[in-house]
Scaffold this active site. Structure first.
Site, mmCIF file in Angstrom:
data_model
loop_
_atom_site.group_PDB
_atom_site.id
_atom_site.type_symbol
_atom_site.label_atom_id
_atom_site.label_comp_id
_atom_site.label_asym_id
_atom_site.label_seq_id
_atom_site.Cartn_x
_atom_site.Cartn_y
_atom_site.Cartn_z
ATOM 1 N N HIS A 67 0.840 -1.210 0.000
ATOM 2 C CA HIS A 67 0.000 0.000 0.000
ATOM 3 C C HIS A 67 0.865 1.247 0.000
ATOM 4 C CE1 HIS A 67 0.174 0.923 4.439
ATOM 5 N NE2 HIS A 67 0.266 -0.392 4.570
ATOM 6 N N ASP A 69 -0.318 4.404 0.847
ATOM 7 C CA ASP A 69 -0.722 5.419 1.817
ATOM 8 C C ASP A 69 -0.076 5.143 3.172
ATOM 9 O OD1 ASP A 69 -2.399 3.092 2.109
ATOM 10 O OD2 ASP A 69 -3.707 4.260 3.426
ATOM 11 N N ASP A 91 5.739 1.125 7.634
ATOM 12 C CA ASP A 91 4.358 0.782 7.276
ATOM 13 C C ASP A 91 3.830 1.751 6.232
ATOM 14 O OD1 ASP A 91 1.803 -0.279 7.318
ATOM 15 O OD2 ASP A 91 1.229 0.664 9.203
ATOM 16 N N GLU A 118 -5.255 1.863 2.463
ATOM 17 C CA GLU A 118 -5.201 0.700 3.365
ATOM 18 C C GLU A 118 -5.392 1.107 4.813
ATOM 19 O OE1 GLU A 118 -3.433 -2.376 5.996
ATOM 20 O OE2 GLU A 118 -2.858 -0.266 5.773
ATOM 21 N N GLU A 119 -4.908 2.292 5.172
ATOM 22 C CA GLU A 119 -4.973 2.724 6.566
ATOM 23 C C GLU A 119 -6.353 3.225 6.975
ATOM 24 O OE1 GLU A 119 -2.747 2.070 8.577
ATOM 25 O OE2 GLU A 119 -0.818 1.977 7.542
#
Length: 327
Positions: A67, A69, A91, A118-119
């Site tokens: 991801h 983001d 992350d 994703e977050e």
């Protein structure tokens, strides 16, 4: 194609330097497309903002899904004592860069997907439209020596209470007290580990109106496999837990790959939730998560990635893709 370690580190530093909290991924998506094109690889941005690249190679088709983001909170990007500091270094731009170079240097049959959101709500994973892969590798910080085979699910619920107004001298329960009781009932079985639920209150508000006491509570529970809450509210979002068998050919390929790189492999199950929970059921194939980084640093002000482990992770992933070619 062989790319220098210096170039791999510089790419990661540029990637992390582009601040891209959920909903603001356009610049990092454009950077990824331009980076692919600089290596002669065609890439594009799909309708929801995902970055997609495909490579016809040998063996089973593998989806590399990271991801692009991050959570909010800017951390100045710098390299100190072989660590790269910056929001997203762990992350999950470290794993994403690992995927980028494994894609370029491997001769495997690959799809690269840099996913948005994703977050928050995993819009990128939920709307991903690519040919069905045979295996999925999701970019999350497992540690260069480990592979993640399970993630808890995520259940978000809303509870509302309305109680007819009564005098404050009475011992009756108002909306706030009833909501607290619901939380205590929900959390009664909470515990540590992959097989126990855990959770927190996301929002709680209670107040007095003209003729009643009113309250709302939104909770999020990280759910183990086959979880049923003690009580149910209005379900706002639910992503089931996911676990792949340690005997899966995908897991075994990673175990062999880690060993071949002179490292003792470990299998992990995590209490968080990732796009793996969405993509594995979506395509109906086995999935694991892999990438360099210490996940205890996720979302913290101390997010930093060991660059030596980042470079090792690229080699492990390339070896794992080579192992999968023979399945």
């Amino acid at each position: 194609m062989k790319i220098s370690e210096e170039e791999k580190i510089e790419f990661l530093k540029e990637l992390v330097s582009i601040y891209s909290p959920s909903g603001e991924e356009e610049k990092v998506a454009k950077f990824l497309v331009e980076s692919f094109e600089s290596f002669g690889v065609e890439a594009y941005i799909d309708g929801v903002g995902n970055v997609i690249a495909e490579k016809r190679g040998d063996g089973k088709r593998v989806l590399l899904a990271g991801h692009i983001d991050t959570v909010k909170g800017y951390i100045p990007v710098r390299i100190e004592d072989k660590y790269l500091w910056g929001r997203g270094s762990v992350d999950a731009k470290g794993p994403l860069a690992t995927f980028f170079f494994a894609f370029l240097e491997s001769k495997a049959n690959l799809i690269f997907a840099g996913l948005v959101d994703e977050e928050r709500y995993s819009i990128g994973a939920k709307n991903l439209d690519v040919p069905r892969p045979d295996f999925i590798i999701v970019g999350e910080p497992s540690g260069f020596d480990s592979v993640t085979i399970g993630y808890k699910g995520s259940l978000t619920m809303k509870f509302v209470e309305k109680v007819e107004k009564f005098h404050g001298s009475l011992s009756s329960k108002g909306a706030a007290e009833l909501l607290i009781e619901k939380w205590l009932e929900l959390s009664r079985d909470f515990g540590e580990g992959f097989d126990k639920p855990s959770g927190r209150i996301l929002r709680f508000e209670a107040y007095e109106r003209e003729f009643d006491f009113y309250g709302e509570m939104i909770v999020n529970i990280r759910t183990p496999l086959n979880y049923e809450p003690a009580i149910k509210g209005e379900i706002l979002d639910f992503v089931p837990a996911y676990e792949v068998s340690p005997r899966s050919p995908l897991v075994r390929a990673f175990v062999r790959a880690i060993r071949k790189n002179g490292i003792k492999p470990r299998l992990k199950k995590k209490s968080g939730t990732a796009d793996m929970n969405i993509l594995a059921p979506k395509f109906g194939v086995d999935a694991v998560a892999y990438g360099p980084g210490d996940s205890r640093l996720d979302h913290t002000p101390y997010e930093r990635l060991n660059l030596e482990e980042y470079l090792k992770a690229i080699e492990v992933l390339k070896t794992a893709l080579e192992e999968l070619k023979s399945i």
